[in-house]
Design a protein around this motif. Structure first.
Motif, PDB file in Angstrom:
ATOM      1  N   THR A   1       0.827  -1.203   0.000  1.00  0.00           N
ATOM      2  CA  THR A   1       0.000   0.000   0.000  1.00  0.00           C
ATOM      3  C   THR A   1       0.862   1.254   0.000  1.00  0.00           C
ATOM      4  OG1 THR A   1      -1.708  -1.192   1.224  1.00  0.00           O
ATOM      5  CG2 THR A   1      -1.865   1.197   1.206  1.00  0.00           C
ATOM      6  N   SER A   2       1.907   1.255   0.796  1.00  0.00           N
ATOM      7  CA  SER A   2       2.811   2.396   0.843  1.00  0.00           C
ATOM      8  C   SER A   2       3.503   2.612  -0.501  1.00  0.00           C
ATOM      9  CB  SER A   2       3.847   2.190   1.943  1.00  0.00           C
ATOM     10  OG  SER A   2       4.798   3.214   1.923  1.00  0.00           O
TER      11      SER A   2
ATOM     12  N   PHE B   1       1.071   3.992  -3.040  1.00  0.00           N
ATOM     13  CA  PHE B   1       0.803   5.410  -2.813  1.00  0.00           C
ATOM     14  C   PHE B   1       1.942   6.269  -3.352  1.00  0.00           C
ATOM     15  CE2 PHE B   1       1.169   9.205  -0.104  1.00  0.00           C
ATOM     16  CZ  PHE B   1      -0.043   9.798  -0.401  1.00  0.00           C
ATOM     17  N   HIS B   2       3.173   5.869  -3.105  1.00  0.00           N
ATOM     18  CA  HIS B   2       4.312   6.659  -3.590  1.00  0.00           C
ATOM     19  C   HIS B   2       4.403   6.627  -5.116  1.00  0.00           C
ATOM     20  CE1 HIS B   2       5.960   7.882   0.210  1.00  0.00           C
ATOM     21  NE2 HIS B   2       5.822   6.648   0.667  1.00  0.00           N
TER      22      HIS B   2
ATOM     23  N   ALA C   1       1.821   6.254  -7.167  1.00  0.00           N
ATOM     24  CA  ALA C   1       0.704   7.082  -7.644  1.00  0.00           C
ATOM     25  C   ALA C   1       1.028   8.567  -7.469  1.00  0.00           C
ATOM     26  CB  ALA C   1      -0.575   6.726  -6.899  1.00  0.00           C
ATOM     27  N   LYS C   2       1.692   8.911  -6.366  1.00  0.00           N
ATOM     28  CA  LYS C   2       2.061  10.313  -6.134  1.00  0.00           C
ATOM     29  C   LYS C   2       3.061  10.781  -7.186  1.00  0.00           C
ATOM     30  CE  LYS C   2       4.382  11.233  -2.436  1.00  0.00           C
ATOM     31  NZ  LYS C   2       4.847  11.505  -1.075  1.00  0.00           N
TER      32      LYS C   2
ATOM     33  N   MET D   1      -2.553  14.595  -1.880  1.00  0.00           N
ATOM     34  CA  MET D   1      -1.696  13.455  -1.545  1.00  0.00           C
ATOM     35  C   MET D   1      -0.559  13.874  -0.612  1.00  0.00           C
ATOM     36  SD  MET D   1      -1.304  11.478  -5.122  1.00  0.00           S
ATOM     37  CE  MET D   1      -2.251  10.009  -5.436  1.00  0.00           C
TER      38      MET D   1
ATOM     39  N   THR E   1      -1.995  14.552   2.874  1.00  0.00           N
ATOM     40  CA  THR E   1      -2.352  13.275   3.488  1.00  0.00           C
ATOM     41  C   THR E   1      -1.116  12.564   4.003  1.00  0.00           C
ATOM     42  OG1 THR E   1      -4.211  13.082   1.966  1.00  0.00           O
ATOM     43  CG2 THR E   1      -3.523  11.086   3.081  1.00  0.00           C
ATOM     44  N   ASP E   2      -0.065  12.569   3.223  1.00  0.00           N
ATOM     45  CA  ASP E   2       1.189  11.935   3.625  1.00  0.00           C
ATOM     46  C   ASP E   2       1.763  12.616   4.867  1.00  0.00           C
ATOM     47  OD1 ASP E   2       3.303  10.168   3.501  1.00  0.00           O
ATOM     48  OD2 ASP E   2       4.336  11.220   1.884  1.00  0.00           O
TER      49      ASP E   2
ATOM     50  N   SER F   1      -0.628  12.028   8.008  1.00  0.00           N
ATOM     51  CA  SER F   1      -0.571  10.650   8.503  1.00  0.00           C
ATOM     52  C   SER F   1       0.776  10.378   9.173  1.00  0.00           C
ATOM     53  CB  SER F   1      -0.834   9.660   7.379  1.00  0.00           C
ATOM     54  OG  SER F   1       0.193   9.691   6.419  1.00  0.00           O
TER      55      SER F   1
END
Length: 138
Positions: free
Chosen positions: A79-80, A83-84, A86-87, A123, A126-127, A130
């Protein structure tokens, strides 16, 4: 009949209902290959989830499998990483559309770039938030 996993029961019932609804619409409007495959998949997924929710051994095995340390680590890592990735893709697309839009003076293309810029900023925030949250709570 005892329910051992309520979440799977809800997913199973919803999948069964979606499959039955698709089947009903198929009879009303006609079937095509895509709707037949989707209907069969939804009914099978729903029946499987429903079976897991009422079977004690299977529900226990699924619960153990879900909370296994190795599986949790794989889930968190993937998941991490997703996310990276996609960012980074979002950032590249933002730059591409903003540069192309500015070069050709096309406001529509720049608007798409601004959409990617907004998404990229969400994004990033959010990063950051979190990270702050998990630094305080771990």
């Amino acid at each position: 009949m005892k329910i051992y996993d309520k979440k799977k029961l809800v997913y199973g019932i919803m999948s069964l209902l979606l499959g039955l609804t698709l089947l009903a619409f198929g009879f009303l409007k006609g079937f095509d290959a895509k709707s037949i495959i989707l209907c069969i998949l939804m009914l099978l997924i729903g029946a499987g989830e429903f079976f897991i929710s009422i079977n004690k051994e299977t529900a226990k095995k699924e619960h153990i499998e879900e909370f296994d340390e190795r599986n949790r680590l794989i889930l968190l890592t993937s998941t991490s990483r997703a996310f990276h990735i996609a960012k980074n893709i979002n950032f590249v697309l933002m730059l591409f559309f903003l540069i192309v839009g500015a070069k050709h003076e096309a406001q529509l293309i720049m608007g798409v770039g601004m959409g990617f810029a907004f998404s990229f900023s969400v994004m990033m925030f959010t990063d950051i938030f979190s990270s702050f949250y998990y630094e305080k709570h771990m």
